[in-house]
Write a protein that holds these residues in place. Structure first.
Motif, mmCIF file in Angstrom:
data_model
loop_
_atom_site.group_PDB
_atom_site.id
_atom_site.type_symbol
_atom_site.label_atom_id
_atom_site.label_comp_id
_atom_site.label_asym_id
_atom_site.label_seq_id
_atom_site.Cartn_x
_atom_site.Cartn_y
_atom_site.Cartn_z
ATOM 1 N N LEU A 298 48.501 5.978 -46.466
ATOM 2 C CA LEU A 298 47.666 5.200 -45.546
ATOM 3 C C LEU A 298 47.633 3.723 -45.903
ATOM 4 C CD1 LEU A 298 44.646 7.605 -44.860
ATOM 5 C CD2 LEU A 298 46.780 7.337 -43.596
ATOM 6 N N ASP A 299 47.768 3.379 -47.184
ATOM 7 C CA ASP A 299 47.802 1.958 -47.567
ATOM 8 C C ASP A 299 49.014 1.268 -46.959
ATOM 9 O OD1 ASP A 299 45.452 1.807 -49.182
ATOM 10 O OD2 ASP A 299 46.503 2.900 -50.752
ATOM 11 N N ASP A 300 50.175 1.943 -46.997
ATOM 12 C CA ASP A 300 51.374 1.372 -46.376
ATOM 13 C C ASP A 300 51.195 1.262 -44.872
ATOM 14 O OD1 ASP A 300 52.608 1.126 -48.783
ATOM 15 O OD2 ASP A 300 53.987 2.825 -48.523
ATOM 16 N N MET A 301 50.558 2.267 -44.267
ATOM 17 C CA MET A 301 50.339 2.238 -42.820
ATOM 18 C C MET A 301 49.394 1.107 -42.428
ATOM 19 S SD MET A 301 50.123 6.311 -41.866
ATOM 20 C CE MET A 301 49.882 5.962 -40.124
ATOM 21 N N VAL A 302 48.389 0.838 -43.270
ATOM 22 C CA VAL A 302 47.478 -0.296 -43.013
ATOM 23 C C VAL A 302 48.269 -1.601 -43.056
ATOM 24 C CG1 VAL A 302 45.565 -1.642 -43.979
ATOM 25 C CG2 VAL A 302 45.372 0.838 -43.813
ATOM 26 N N ALA A 303 49.144 -1.735 -44.044
ATOM 27 C CA ALA A 303 49.950 -2.953 -44.189
ATOM 28 C C ALA A 303 50.855 -3.163 -42.984
ATOM 29 C CB ALA A 303 50.771 -2.873 -45.467
ATOM 30 N N LYS A 304 51.314 -2.064 -42.356
ATOM 31 C CA LYS A 304 52.204 -2.158 -41.200
ATOM 32 C C LYS A 304 51.444 -2.163 -39.872
ATOM 33 C CE LYS A 304 56.082 0.066 -43.536
ATOM 34 N NZ LYS A 304 57.009 1.218 -43.557
ATOM 35 N N GLY A 305 50.101 -2.156 -39.936
ATOM 36 C CA GLY A 305 49.295 -2.187 -38.718
ATOM 37 C C GLY A 305 49.234 -0.870 -37.990
ATOM 38 N N LEU A 306 49.552 0.245 -38.678
ATOM 39 C CA LEU A 306 49.542 1.563 -38.039
ATOM 40 C C LEU A 306 48.246 2.326 -38.285
ATOM 41 C CD1 LEU A 306 53.186 2.673 -38.958
ATOM 42 C CD2 LEU A 306 52.365 1.815 -36.753
ATOM 43 N N PHE A 307 47.429 1.841 -39.214
ATOM 44 C CA PHE A 307 46.160 2.516 -39.511
ATOM 45 C C PHE A 307 45.092 1.463 -39.779
ATOM 46 C CE2 PHE A 307 43.109 5.263 -41.671
ATOM 47 C CZ PHE A 307 43.285 6.474 -40.999
ATOM 48 N N ARG A 308 43.914 1.694 -39.212
ATOM 49 C CA ARG A 308 42.831 0.711 -39.333
ATOM 50 C C ARG A 308 42.302 0.665 -40.771
ATOM 51 N NH1 ARG A 308 39.785 -0.483 -34.198
ATOM 52 N NH2 ARG A 308 38.206 -1.198 -35.683
ATOM 53 N N GLU A 309 42.199 -0.541 -41.293
ATOM 54 C CA GLU A 309 41.719 -0.691 -42.664
ATOM 55 C C GLU A 309 40.252 -0.291 -42.778
ATOM 56 O OE1 GLU A 309 42.226 -3.978 -46.227
ATOM 57 O OE2 GLU A 309 41.864 -4.699 -44.188
ATOM 58 N N ASP A 310 39.441 -0.633 -41.750
ATOM 59 C CA ASP A 310 38.019 -0.295 -41.805
ATOM 60 C C ASP A 310 37.802 1.217 -41.752
ATOM 61 O OD1 ASP A 310 38.943 -0.235 -39.206
ATOM 62 O OD2 ASP A 310 37.343 -1.474 -38.354
ATOM 63 N N LEU A 311 38.667 1.943 -41.031
ATOM 64 C CA LEU A 311 38.568 3.405 -41.000
ATOM 65 C C LEU A 311 38.956 3.985 -42.362
ATOM 66 C CD1 LEU A 311 38.121 6.095 -39.595
ATOM 67 C CD2 LEU A 311 40.452 5.960 -38.686
ATOM 68 N N LEU A 312 39.983 3.422 -42.978
ATOM 69 C CA LEU A 312 40.399 3.896 -44.303
ATOM 70 C C LEU A 312 39.261 3.750 -45.307
ATOM 71 C CD1 LEU A 312 42.475 4.963 -46.279
ATOM 72 C CD2 LEU A 312 43.368 2.630 -46.531
ATOM 73 N N TYR A 313 38.545 2.610 -45.254
ATOM 74 C CA TYR A 313 37.412 2.413 -46.169
ATOM 75 C C TYR A 313 36.321 3.454 -45.920
ATOM 76 C CZ TYR A 313 39.339 -2.117 -47.583
ATOM 77 O OH TYR A 313 40.132 -3.106 -48.093
ATOM 78 N N ARG A 314 36.125 3.819 -44.651
ATOM 79 C CA ARG A 314 35.067 4.774 -44.309
ATOM 80 C C ARG A 314 35.365 6.186 -44.816
ATOM 81 N NH1 ARG A 314 29.866 3.422 -42.790
ATOM 82 N NH2 ARG A 314 29.960 1.438 -41.686
#
Length: 455
Positions: A298-314
């Motif tokens: 998911l960290d790589d997906m956040v970097a590529k704009g494929l996963f929301r960073e705020d959702l990952l934190y939640r």
């Protein structure tokens, strides 16, 4: 005539006679009791539906304390019985006190026959409602126990697995959101179930949602529910997975495969701790323990704009990484023996064992499909076995995939599998992006992967 059991308790025999005559035309079984001291030993008291209880039994005393005392004793003996208090000395504060102590209603002497019968009828309706509620609660408890039954077990004693289980035990006592990551087939759902089983919510439901199997158009309806008429096929109100998991645990598997649009809707529900059914306006509060899982980075997906960073934190308050089977040492053999016993019993092949050469083969294999692949390998070996000893040749392992990466696929099925694997690797495990690259729908890709994992 109503099939109800009524007990009248009063120290005035005239009152007992009058009530017995009045009630016997309406109710099947009417009993009377002159002395309340006989209540503790009264036979089959649990079968009584309604008690009409006088509030004063001693001459010259009209405080109502005696009636309140016996009301408490009756409620201790049978909590769900409906008790109607009777007194010739009416006082609002006394009536309020009786209701606070659990009385169903209050009757003044002398009474009006029609009003008394109406009061008794209401008390009986209350009694039936309480019976039904009690029955439904028992049924709900039984259903939750069935739903939470987990016929799979966490098997192994490796250092890597014990480290995960130690973390699970620490986290389970809290309500923090947990993200479980790991390769396909490592047992992420089992870890999620263990979190629930050892938590304070263990007596509530564990709801498992396979996010990869939910189409984007049905995402809100499946997770948040809908009301009748909100769309073409909405023929009745329906609760979603969030409401179904209320006070329990909600496990969202394969969360890395959500589109950005659905991620935003999920984030809103998590932040607000409430959902809005499709077609409705009123939010519904939900109390859940959220557990998510993915095999994506998911960290790589956040970097590529494929996963929301705020959702990952939640969802990532606590991160649990499940180790692949190749890093669990002797757990391979422990699991193999466990599955051998299970399938030997299932297919009625008692006495099966694995010889040393076969065990060496299992130990030396890298298990790219992890526990799921091991399970299938043992099951196939048991089904096809002709003797009591399983040899290396009985275990059909995909060693070409695990060790001979340079060799190309030999069949159309192998070619398709390699293309899917390559597309998923190139897109960090994201199904939507991989499906777009392959020129198929996300649902088609997901179905193909599911079919291959079961083969």
């Amino acid at each position: 005539m109503t099939k109800a059991n009524i007990l009248v308790v009063d120290d005035n025999k005239s009152v007992l006679s009058a009530l017995e005559i009045l009630l016997q035309f309406e109710y099947e079984n009417v009993q009377v009791l002159f002395n309340p001291n006989q209540l503790p030993s009264y036979p089959n008291f649990e079968a009584i539906d309604i008690v009409l209880l006088d509030m004063n039994f001693s001459a010259g005393i009209n405080s109502g304390n005696e009636g309140l005392y016996w009301l408490k004793e009756i409620k201790k003996k049978s909590p769900h019985v409906s008790v109607v208090m009777m007194t010739a000395y009416g006082a609002v504060d006394l009536a309020v006190q009786a209701l606070k102590e659990g009385a169903a209603d209050f009757i003044l002497k002398p009474w009006n026959n029609e009003k008394l019968l109406a009061t008794v009828k209401s008390a009986y309706t209350l009694r039936q409602s309480q019976k039904e509620i009690n029955h439904l609660r028992k049924k709900e408890h039984s259903l939750k126990r069935v739903i939470n039954e987990d016929k799979n077990y966490i098997i192994g004693n490796s250092k890597a697995l014990n480290a995960v289980l130690n973390l699970v035990r620490k986290v389970a006592r809290t309500d923090v959101n947990v993200l479980i990551t790991g390769e396909n087939g490592t047992g992420k759902e089992l870890i999620a179930r263990e979190l629930h089983r050892t938590s304070k919510r263990k007596n509530e439901v564990f709801i498992n949602v396979d996010m990869g199997s939910i189409s984007e158009s049905l995402f809100e309806s499946e997770l948040f529910g809908h009301i009748k008429g909100s769309f073409t096929d909405a023929k009745e109100d329906r609760a979603g997975k969030f409401e179904a998991a209320h006070e329990g645990s909600l496990f969202l598997d394969e969360i890395g495969n959500l589109s950005l649009q659905t991620q935003a809707k999920l984030l809103s529900a998590i932040q607000n701790k409430s959902i809005v059914r499709v077609g409705a306006n009123k939010p519904v509060a939900v109390d859940i323990r959220l557990i998510c899982a993915t095999n994506c980075n998911l960290d790589d997906m956040v970097a590529k704009g494929l996963f929301r960073e705020d959702l990952l934190y939640r969802i990532n308050t606590i991160h649990i990484e499940v180790p692949p089977l190749r890093e669990r040492g002797e757990d391979v053999l422990i699991l193999a023996e466990f599955y051998l016993k299970r399938f030997a019993n299932k297919y009625d092949k008692p006495g099966l064992r694995i010889n040393k050469a076969a065990l060496d083969k299992l130990s030396g294999y890298q298990w790219p499909g992890n526990i799921r692949e091991l399970l299938h390998a043992v099951e196939r070996a048991v089904i096809l076995s002709e003797g009591n000893v399983l040899k290396p040749t009985d275990f059909i392992l995909n060693e070409k995939t695990a060790t001979s990466i340079g060799s190309g696929p030999n069949t159309l099925e192998e070619m398709e599998l390699q293309m899917i694997t390559n597309a998923l690797n190139q897109n960090n495990g994201n199904y939507s992006a991989a499906a777009e690259q392959l020129g198929v729908s996300r649902q088609t890709l997901y179905n193909k992967i599911k079919k291959k994992s079961k083969s």
